[in-house]
Write a protein that holds these residues in place. Structure first.
Motif, mmCIF file in Angstrom:
data_model
loop_
_atom_site.group_PDB
_atom_site.id
_atom_site.type_symbol
_atom_site.label_atom_id
_atom_site.label_comp_id
_atom_site.label_asym_id
_atom_site.label_seq_id
_atom_site.Cartn_x
_atom_site.Cartn_y
_atom_site.Cartn_z
ATOM 1 N N GLU A 98 0.847 -1.182 0.000
ATOM 2 C CA GLU A 98 0.000 0.000 0.000
ATOM 3 C C GLU A 98 0.887 1.238 0.000
ATOM 4 O OE1 GLU A 98 -3.211 -0.285 -0.236
ATOM 5 O OE2 GLU A 98 -3.389 -2.405 0.230
ATOM 6 N N PRO A 99 1.010 1.969 -1.119
ATOM 7 C CA PRO A 99 1.825 3.182 -1.155
ATOM 8 C C PRO A 99 1.050 4.382 -0.599
ATOM 9 C CG PRO A 99 0.966 2.705 -3.341
ATOM 10 C CD PRO A 99 0.503 1.591 -2.443
ATOM 11 N N PHE A 150 11.389 -1.782 7.924
ATOM 12 C CA PHE A 150 11.320 -2.364 9.262
ATOM 13 C C PHE A 150 10.032 -3.164 9.457
ATOM 14 C CE2 PHE A 150 9.921 2.051 9.365
ATOM 15 C CZ PHE A 150 8.674 1.981 9.958
ATOM 16 N N GLN A 151 10.022 -3.938 10.536
ATOM 17 C CA GLN A 151 8.854 -4.740 10.896
ATOM 18 C C GLN A 151 7.831 -3.837 11.571
ATOM 19 O OE1 GLN A 151 10.587 -7.706 13.476
ATOM 20 N NE2 GLN A 151 10.651 -9.192 11.804
ATOM 21 N N GLY A 152 6.640 -3.794 11.010
ATOM 22 C CA GLY A 152 5.586 -2.963 11.582
ATOM 23 C C GLY A 152 5.086 -3.464 12.920
ATOM 24 N N THR A 170 5.650 6.067 2.144
ATOM 25 C CA THR A 170 5.568 4.841 2.946
ATOM 26 C C THR A 170 4.909 3.745 2.128
ATOM 27 O OG1 THR A 170 5.320 6.160 4.952
ATOM 28 C CG2 THR A 170 4.663 3.874 5.082
ATOM 29 N N PHE A 171 5.487 2.563 2.198
ATOM 30 C CA PHE A 171 4.868 1.375 1.609
ATOM 31 C C PHE A 171 4.587 0.401 2.731
ATOM 32 C CE2 PHE A 171 6.986 3.106 -2.059
ATOM 33 C CZ PHE A 171 6.154 2.802 -3.115
ATOM 34 N N PHE A 172 3.318 0.073 2.932
ATOM 35 C CA PHE A 172 2.949 -0.988 3.864
ATOM 36 C C PHE A 172 2.977 -2.277 3.056
ATOM 37 C CE2 PHE A 172 0.939 2.834 5.513
ATOM 38 C CZ PHE A 172 1.389 2.809 6.822
ATOM 39 N N ILE A 173 3.744 -3.247 3.510
ATOM 40 C CA ILE A 173 3.995 -4.468 2.754
ATOM 41 C C ILE A 173 3.430 -5.655 3.523
ATOM 42 C CG2 ILE A 173 5.771 -5.892 1.665
ATOM 43 C CD1 ILE A 173 7.598 -3.237 2.108
ATOM 44 N N ASP A 174 2.451 -6.340 2.917
ATOM 45 C CA ASP A 174 1.877 -7.506 3.577
ATOM 46 C C ASP A 174 2.922 -8.591 3.715
ATOM 47 O OD1 ASP A 174 -0.631 -6.389 3.800
ATOM 48 O OD2 ASP A 174 -1.341 -7.221 1.910
ATOM 49 N N ASN A 175 2.929 -9.218 4.882
ATOM 50 C CA ASN A 175 3.833 -10.336 5.110
ATOM 51 C C ASN A 175 3.231 -11.594 4.514
ATOM 52 O OD1 ASN A 175 5.704 -8.889 6.736
ATOM 53 N ND2 ASN A 175 4.268 -9.004 8.436
ATOM 54 N N PRO A 176 4.012 -12.381 3.773
ATOM 55 C CA PRO A 176 3.468 -13.640 3.244
ATOM 56 C C PRO A 176 3.172 -14.594 4.388
ATOM 57 C CG PRO A 176 5.821 -13.441 2.734
ATOM 58 C CD PRO A 176 5.404 -12.165 3.414
#
Length: 177
Positions: A98-99, A150-152, A170-176
């Motif tokens: 999510e940008p 970093f780890q959210g 900011t990019f929120f990146i889903d963890n697989p």
């Protein structure tokens, strides 16, 4: 938000419990009576099993999203939260990120002291100004051009360093799973 909760036959109490917030806070968020932190919305999106962008932006998902700056929605949020944000694209739930541009409230207006946690990892790039990234008990000064990943799930907060607003991509990146 309320619509998807009702479609999934979930009560406010169930979603609130799963999200770690009070039922009254969820009710206020659903009814637009209060602004909410991205971290809180992230937890609600997990409880509802929808993407964060679905809660931040009500447009339908598309394969390609072109969003000229003049068509982007105004900032979402409240200076008292310590920031406001602009969603840059409503990407497909399959993309996994999510940008967002986070506008960090100037030091003289920022009242935020509580740290954030959320399930997504986070990549940040300072576009303008300076911040102090407080992450997992340590502080890191960052200025224009600096980046971090970093780890959210660990406590973090963007702290303003002066009387100027900072802008952070900011990019929120889903963890697989």
């Amino acid at each position: 938000m309320k619509e998807i909760r009702l479609r999934k036959k979930l009560t406010q109490q169930q979603v609130a419990d799963e999200s770690g917030i009070s039922k009254s806070m969820l009710s206020k968020i659903e009814n637009g009576q209060t602004a909410s932190a991205v971290a809180t919305l992230s937890k609600i999106s997990e409880a509802l099993e929808v993407s964060l962008s679905w809660l931040l932006d009500d447009r339908e998902e598309q394969d390609l999203v072109l969003l000229p700056k003049d068509n982007r929605r105004a900032r979402i949020g409240d200076e008292n939260m310590g920031y406001s944000y602009e969603l840059l694209a409503n990407r497909s739930s399959l993309s996994g990120f999510e940008p967002t541009i986070v506008h960090v409230t100037p030091k003289n207006l920022n009242l935020r002291e509580e740290y954030y946690t959320h399930s997504q990892d986070e990549f940040i790039f300072v576009l303008e100004g300076s911040i102090c990234l407080s992450y997992d008990g340590k502080k890191y000064f960052m200025e224009k051009g600096d980046s971090a990943c970093f780890q959210g799930s660990k406590p973090h907060l963007f702290i303003p360093v002066d009387e100027n607003e900072a802008k952070v991509l900011t990019f929120f990146i889903d963890n697989p799973l």
